[in-house]
Design a protein around this motif. Structure first.
Motif, PDB file in Angstrom:
ATOM      1  N   LEU A  66      59.675  22.694  53.718  1.00  0.00           N
ATOM      2  CA  LEU A  66      58.244  22.837  53.993  1.00  0.00           C
ATOM      3  C   LEU A  66      57.504  21.507  53.966  1.00  0.00           C
ATOM      4  O   LEU A  66      56.318  21.461  54.260  1.00  0.00           O
ATOM      5  CB  LEU A  66      57.610  23.778  52.960  1.00  0.00           C
ATOM      6  CG  LEU A  66      57.879  25.270  53.136  1.00  0.00           C
ATOM      7  CD1 LEU A  66      57.187  26.058  52.042  1.00  0.00           C
ATOM      8  CD2 LEU A  66      57.425  25.764  54.497  1.00  0.00           C
ATOM      9  N   ASP A  67      58.194  20.451  53.620  1.00  0.00           N
ATOM     10  CA  ASP A  67      57.543  19.150  53.483  1.00  0.00           C
ATOM     11  C   ASP A  67      57.466  18.448  54.836  1.00  0.00           C
ATOM     12  O   ASP A  67      58.101  17.423  55.075  1.00  0.00           O
ATOM     13  CB  ASP A  67      58.321  18.296  52.474  1.00  0.00           C
ATOM     14  CG  ASP A  67      57.535  17.076  52.037  1.00  0.00           C
ATOM     15  OD1 ASP A  67      56.304  17.071  52.235  1.00  0.00           O
ATOM     16  OD2 ASP A  67      58.156  16.147  51.502  1.00  0.00           O
ATOM     17  N   VAL A  68      56.686  19.024  55.731  1.00  0.00           N
ATOM     18  CA  VAL A  68      56.587  18.495  57.094  1.00  0.00           C
ATOM     19  C   VAL A  68      55.152  18.128  57.451  1.00  0.00           C
ATOM     20  O   VAL A  68      54.848  17.836  58.609  1.00  0.00           O
ATOM     21  CB  VAL A  68      57.108  19.520  58.116  1.00  0.00           C
ATOM     22  CG1 VAL A  68      58.600  19.745  57.916  1.00  0.00           C
ATOM     23  CG2 VAL A  68      56.352  20.841  58.020  1.00  0.00           C
ATOM     24  N   PHE A  69      54.279  18.082  56.447  1.00  0.00           N
ATOM     25  CA  PHE A  69      52.872  17.824  56.726  1.00  0.00           C
ATOM     26  C   PHE A  69      52.516  16.393  56.348  1.00  0.00           C
ATOM     27  O   PHE A  69      52.804  15.935  55.247  1.00  0.00           O
ATOM     28  CB  PHE A  69      51.986  18.797  55.943  1.00  0.00           C
ATOM     29  CG  PHE A  69      52.260  20.242  56.269  1.00  0.00           C
ATOM     30  CD1 PHE A  69      51.631  20.858  57.338  1.00  0.00           C
ATOM     31  CD2 PHE A  69      53.150  20.980  55.512  1.00  0.00           C
ATOM     32  CE1 PHE A  69      51.883  22.181  57.647  1.00  0.00           C
ATOM     33  CE2 PHE A  69      53.410  22.311  55.806  1.00  0.00           C
ATOM     34  CZ  PHE A  69      52.770  22.911  56.880  1.00  0.00           C
ATOM     35  N   GLY A  70      51.862  15.707  57.271  1.00  0.00           N
ATOM     36  CA  GLY A  70      51.446  14.350  56.989  1.00  0.00           C
ATOM     37  C   GLY A  70      50.281  14.287  56.037  1.00  0.00           C
ATOM     38  O   GLY A  70      50.171  13.380  55.216  1.00  0.00           O
ATOM     39  N   ASN A  71      49.386  15.270  56.135  1.00  0.00           N
ATOM     40  CA  ASN A  71      48.208  15.301  55.284  1.00  0.00           C
ATOM     41  C   ASN A  71      48.096  16.643  54.579  1.00  0.00           C
ATOM     42  O   ASN A  71      48.581  17.662  55.074  1.00  0.00           O
ATOM     43  CB  ASN A  71      46.940  15.086  56.122  1.00  0.00           C
ATOM     44  CG  ASN A  71      46.936  13.735  56.812  1.00  0.00           C
ATOM     45  OD1 ASN A  71      47.126  12.712  56.165  1.00  0.00           O
ATOM     46  ND2 ASN A  71      46.728  13.740  58.119  1.00  0.00           N
ATOM     47  N   ARG A  72      47.441  16.628  53.453  1.00  0.00           N
ATOM     48  CA  ARG A  72      47.174  17.870  52.734  1.00  0.00           C
ATOM     49  C   ARG A  72      46.148  18.683  53.527  1.00  0.00           C
ATOM     50  O   ARG A  72      45.126  18.170  53.956  1.00  0.00           O
ATOM     51  CB  ARG A  72      46.646  17.554  51.337  1.00  0.00           C
ATOM     52  CG  ARG A  72      46.132  18.776  50.575  1.00  0.00           C
ATOM     53  CD  ARG A  72      47.247  19.754  50.260  1.00  0.00           C
ATOM     54  NE  ARG A  72      46.695  20.999  49.753  1.00  0.00           N
ATOM     55  CZ  ARG A  72      46.562  21.281  48.455  1.00  0.00           C
ATOM     56  NH1 ARG A  72      46.932  20.393  47.558  1.00  0.00           N
ATOM     57  NH2 ARG A  72      46.070  22.428  48.075  1.00  0.00           N
ATOM     58  N   MET A  73      46.431  19.973  53.694  1.00  0.00           N
ATOM     59  CA  MET A  73      45.543  20.855  54.438  1.00  0.00           C
ATOM     60  C   MET A  73      44.867  21.825  53.470  1.00  0.00           C
ATOM     61  O   MET A  73      45.383  22.101  52.393  1.00  0.00           O
ATOM     62  CB  MET A  73      46.347  21.646  55.474  1.00  0.00           C
ATOM     63  CG  MET A  73      47.192  20.784  56.395  1.00  0.00           C
ATOM     64  SD  MET A  73      46.208  19.931  57.622  1.00  0.00           S
ATOM     65  CE  MET A  73      45.921  21.268  58.773  1.00  0.00           C
ATOM     66  N   PRO A  74      43.719  22.380  53.856  1.00  0.00           N
ATOM     67  CA  PRO A  74      43.048  23.351  52.982  1.00  0.00           C
ATOM     68  C   PRO A  74      43.873  24.616  52.812  1.00  0.00           C
ATOM     69  O   PRO A  74      44.569  25.046  53.721  1.00  0.00           O
ATOM     70  CB  PRO A  74      41.739  23.654  53.725  1.00  0.00           C
ATOM     71  CG  PRO A  74      41.544  22.531  54.676  1.00  0.00           C
ATOM     72  CD  PRO A  74      42.916  22.075  55.065  1.00  0.00           C
ATOM     73  N   CYS A  75      43.769  25.222  51.648  1.00  0.00           N
ATOM     74  CA  CYS A  75      44.439  26.491  51.386  1.00  0.00           C
ATOM     75  C   CYS A  75      43.535  27.638  51.845  1.00  0.00           C
ATOM     76  O   CYS A  75      42.329  27.640  51.576  1.00  0.00           O
ATOM     77  CB  CYS A  75      44.733  26.625  49.903  1.00  0.00           C
ATOM     78  SG  CYS A  75      45.520  28.196  49.459  1.00  0.00           S
ATOM     79  N   TRP A 103      49.816  26.415  49.847  1.00  0.00           N
ATOM     80  CA  TRP A 103      48.994  26.207  51.035  1.00  0.00           C
ATOM     81  C   TRP A 103      49.842  25.959  52.272  1.00  0.00           C
ATOM     82  O   TRP A 103      49.455  26.327  53.386  1.00  0.00           O
ATOM     83  CB  TRP A 103      48.041  25.026  50.822  1.00  0.00           C
ATOM     84  CG  TRP A 103      48.722  23.705  50.659  1.00  0.00           C
ATOM     85  CD1 TRP A 103      49.159  23.142  49.508  1.00  0.00           C
ATOM     86  CD2 TRP A 103      49.069  22.782  51.698  1.00  0.00           C
ATOM     87  NE1 TRP A 103      49.762  21.927  49.748  1.00  0.00           N
ATOM     88  CE2 TRP A 103      49.716  21.680  51.088  1.00  0.00           C
ATOM     89  CE3 TRP A 103      48.901  22.784  53.086  1.00  0.00           C
ATOM     90  CZ2 TRP A 103      50.183  20.592  51.818  1.00  0.00           C
ATOM     91  CZ3 TRP A 103      49.371  21.694  53.808  1.00  0.00           C
ATOM     92  CH2 TRP A 103      49.994  20.618  53.182  1.00  0.00           C
ATOM     93  N   LYS A 104      51.021  25.368  52.087  1.00  0.00           N
ATOM     94  CA  LYS A 104      51.884  25.027  53.226  1.00  0.00           C
ATOM     95  C   LYS A 104      52.363  26.269  53.972  1.00  0.00           C
ATOM     96  O   LYS A 104      52.574  26.240  55.185  1.00  0.00           O
ATOM     97  CB  LYS A 104      53.093  24.220  52.758  1.00  0.00           C
ATOM     98  CG  LYS A 104      52.745  22.883  52.101  1.00  0.00           C
ATOM     99  CD  LYS A 104      54.004  22.169  51.644  1.00  0.00           C
ATOM    100  CE  LYS A 104      53.667  20.837  50.985  1.00  0.00           C
ATOM    101  NZ  LYS A 104      54.876  20.108  50.545  1.00  0.00           N
ATOM    102  N   ILE A 105      52.545  27.358  53.230  1.00  0.00           N
ATOM    103  CA  ILE A 105      53.106  28.564  53.832  1.00  0.00           C
ATOM    104  C   ILE A 105      52.209  29.098  54.945  1.00  0.00           C
ATOM    105  O   ILE A 105      52.691  29.566  55.982  1.00  0.00           O
ATOM    106  CB  ILE A 105      53.330  29.630  52.745  1.00  0.00           C
ATOM    107  CG1 ILE A 105      54.347  29.112  51.723  1.00  0.00           C
ATOM    108  CG2 ILE A 105      53.807  30.945  53.359  1.00  0.00           C
ATOM    109  CD1 ILE A 105      54.503  29.995  50.504  1.00  0.00           C
ATOM    110  N   ASP A 106      50.908  29.008  54.751  1.00  0.00           N
ATOM    111  CA  ASP A 106      49.975  29.520  55.762  1.00  0.00           C
ATOM    112  C   ASP A 106      49.999  28.708  57.051  1.00  0.00           C
ATOM    113  O   ASP A 106      49.472  29.153  58.070  1.00  0.00           O
ATOM    114  CB  ASP A 106      48.551  29.552  55.205  1.00  0.00           C
ATOM    115  CG  ASP A 106      48.366  30.675  54.205  1.00  0.00           C
ATOM    116  OD1 ASP A 106      48.933  31.755  54.425  1.00  0.00           O
ATOM    117  OD2 ASP A 106      47.667  30.475  53.199  1.00  0.00           O
ATOM    118  N   TYR A 107      50.579  27.529  57.016  1.00  0.00           N
ATOM    119  CA  TYR A 107      50.637  26.681  58.209  1.00  0.00           C
ATOM    120  C   TYR A 107      52.011  26.709  58.874  1.00  0.00           C
ATOM    121  O   TYR A 107      52.251  25.979  59.825  1.00  0.00           O
ATOM    122  CB  TYR A 107      50.249  25.246  57.846  1.00  0.00           C
ATOM    123  CG  TYR A 107      48.798  25.107  57.454  1.00  0.00           C
ATOM    124  CD1 TYR A 107      47.807  24.917  58.416  1.00  0.00           C
ATOM    125  CD2 TYR A 107      48.403  25.211  56.120  1.00  0.00           C
ATOM    126  CE1 TYR A 107      46.469  24.809  58.053  1.00  0.00           C
ATOM    127  CE2 TYR A 107      47.075  25.097  55.748  1.00  0.00           C
ATOM    128  CZ  TYR A 107      46.105  24.898  56.719  1.00  0.00           C
ATOM    129  OH  TYR A 107      44.785  24.802  56.368  1.00  0.00           O
TER     130      TYR A 107
END
Length: 309
Positions: free
Chosen positions: A209-218, A286-290
């Protein structure tokens, strides 16, 4: 960007934080909290206000076993009659006797998930120190058969899920567990383990799941509300010991808590990406929702795999 709803469309209402099974992996073991049961006046207050903002999903459990509440069936029936739903319950099934089964069906519960984890009583006993797998299994099997018969006749019955967790003790017997329960229930779910901070325990899952460059809102802080048994509002279902003073709905309305300055500060923290030392700072959920499916784990139905992430 996720936008704040005018009123939460999903309310998690903790009927009690008491539990009749002591699980070694449960976050209950890591916190200190007063044990209590939600009183009828508070529950009715919550449901009455929510009924003015339908549709609203109801999740009537959090840190404890909801079937321990002496008025659980009465409460759920009240919520259903007020138009809330779907009503989604979770239980360890130890108290799921014949009377309780009939009560949940009569109350109109939509979905029940039972945490059983394994078919091996010895393995179960190592992680669920005061449970009884034989009783829980028999209860769920009977309930599943009863619901299957009702559905064949065209009568209403809850969707039933049985779940396990991807931890070392359970994985060797997981295939047999899935095949056994697919005969009796609608869904068998395999969850990934989270700790008390909302972090995924398995490093391989975390890496996936560690594929996000920036933290996104939950999403949760914009759409969901969680209320402890005493009316205190918490951030989400990873907030096991209430880190923020959002408000208490025994004293104010859900709407006032939802629009409170503290809740707005939490949402701004997410939209601006500037996290303090709250649980949100370290959480992975939060990552799961994306993800593509907004889903983590695997679900098996009678016909095969339903979803996998």
């Amino acid at each position: 960007m996720i936008g704040k709803l005018s009123f939460p469309n999903r309310i998690c209402t903790e009927l009690t934080n008491d539990c009749n099974v002591s699980c070694t992996f449960c976050n209950r073991q890591k916190i200190c909290m007063e044990i209590g049961y939600m009183d009828e006046r508070l529950f009715h207050k919550i449901i009455d206000e929510a009924s003015e903002h339908l549709p609203v999903k109801l999740v009537p459990f959090f840190r404890g076993e909801p079937l321990m509440h002496p008025k659980v069936v009465e409460f759920l029936k009240y919520a259903k009659n007020k138009g809330l739903g779907p009503i989604q319950l979770a239980s360890n099934a130890l108290l799921l006797d014949e009377e309780m089964q009939e009560g949940l069906i009569e109350a109109g519960v939509d979905y029940v998930s039972f945490s059983l984890d394994t078919l091996d009583e010895e393995v179960y006993g190592r992680s669920r120190l005061s449970g009884n797998l034989r009783i829980s299994n028999e209860n769920v099997r009977h309930f599943g058969e009863k619901c299957q018969q009702r559905k064949k006749k065209g009568d209403s019955a809850p969707t039933i899920q049985v779940s396990t967790i991807n931890i070392n003790d359970y994985i060797p017997g997981q295939k047999d567990f899935i095949e056994y329960w697919r005969k009796y229930v609608d869904v068998v779910r395999v969850y990934e383990q989270h700790d008390e901070k909302g972090q995924l325990v398995d490093p391989k899952v975390r890496e996936r799941l560690d594929v996000f460059g920036n933290r996104m809102p939950c999403r949760k802080v914009f759409t969901d509300m969680l209320i402890y048994w005493d009316g205190q509002v918490a951030i989400c279902n990873y907030d096991w010991d209430e880190r923020r003073s959002i408000g208490n709905v025994s004293e104010i309305s859900i709407q006032e808590a939802w629009d409170s300055d503290e809740y707005e500060r939490i949402r701004n923290m997410h939209t601006e990406g500037r996290f303090d030392e709250s649980i949100c700072n370290e959480c992975h959920h939060w990552k799961i929702d994306y993800t593509e499916n907004g889903y983590l784990g695997t679900s098996y139905t009678s016909s095969g795999i339903e979803r996998r992430r």
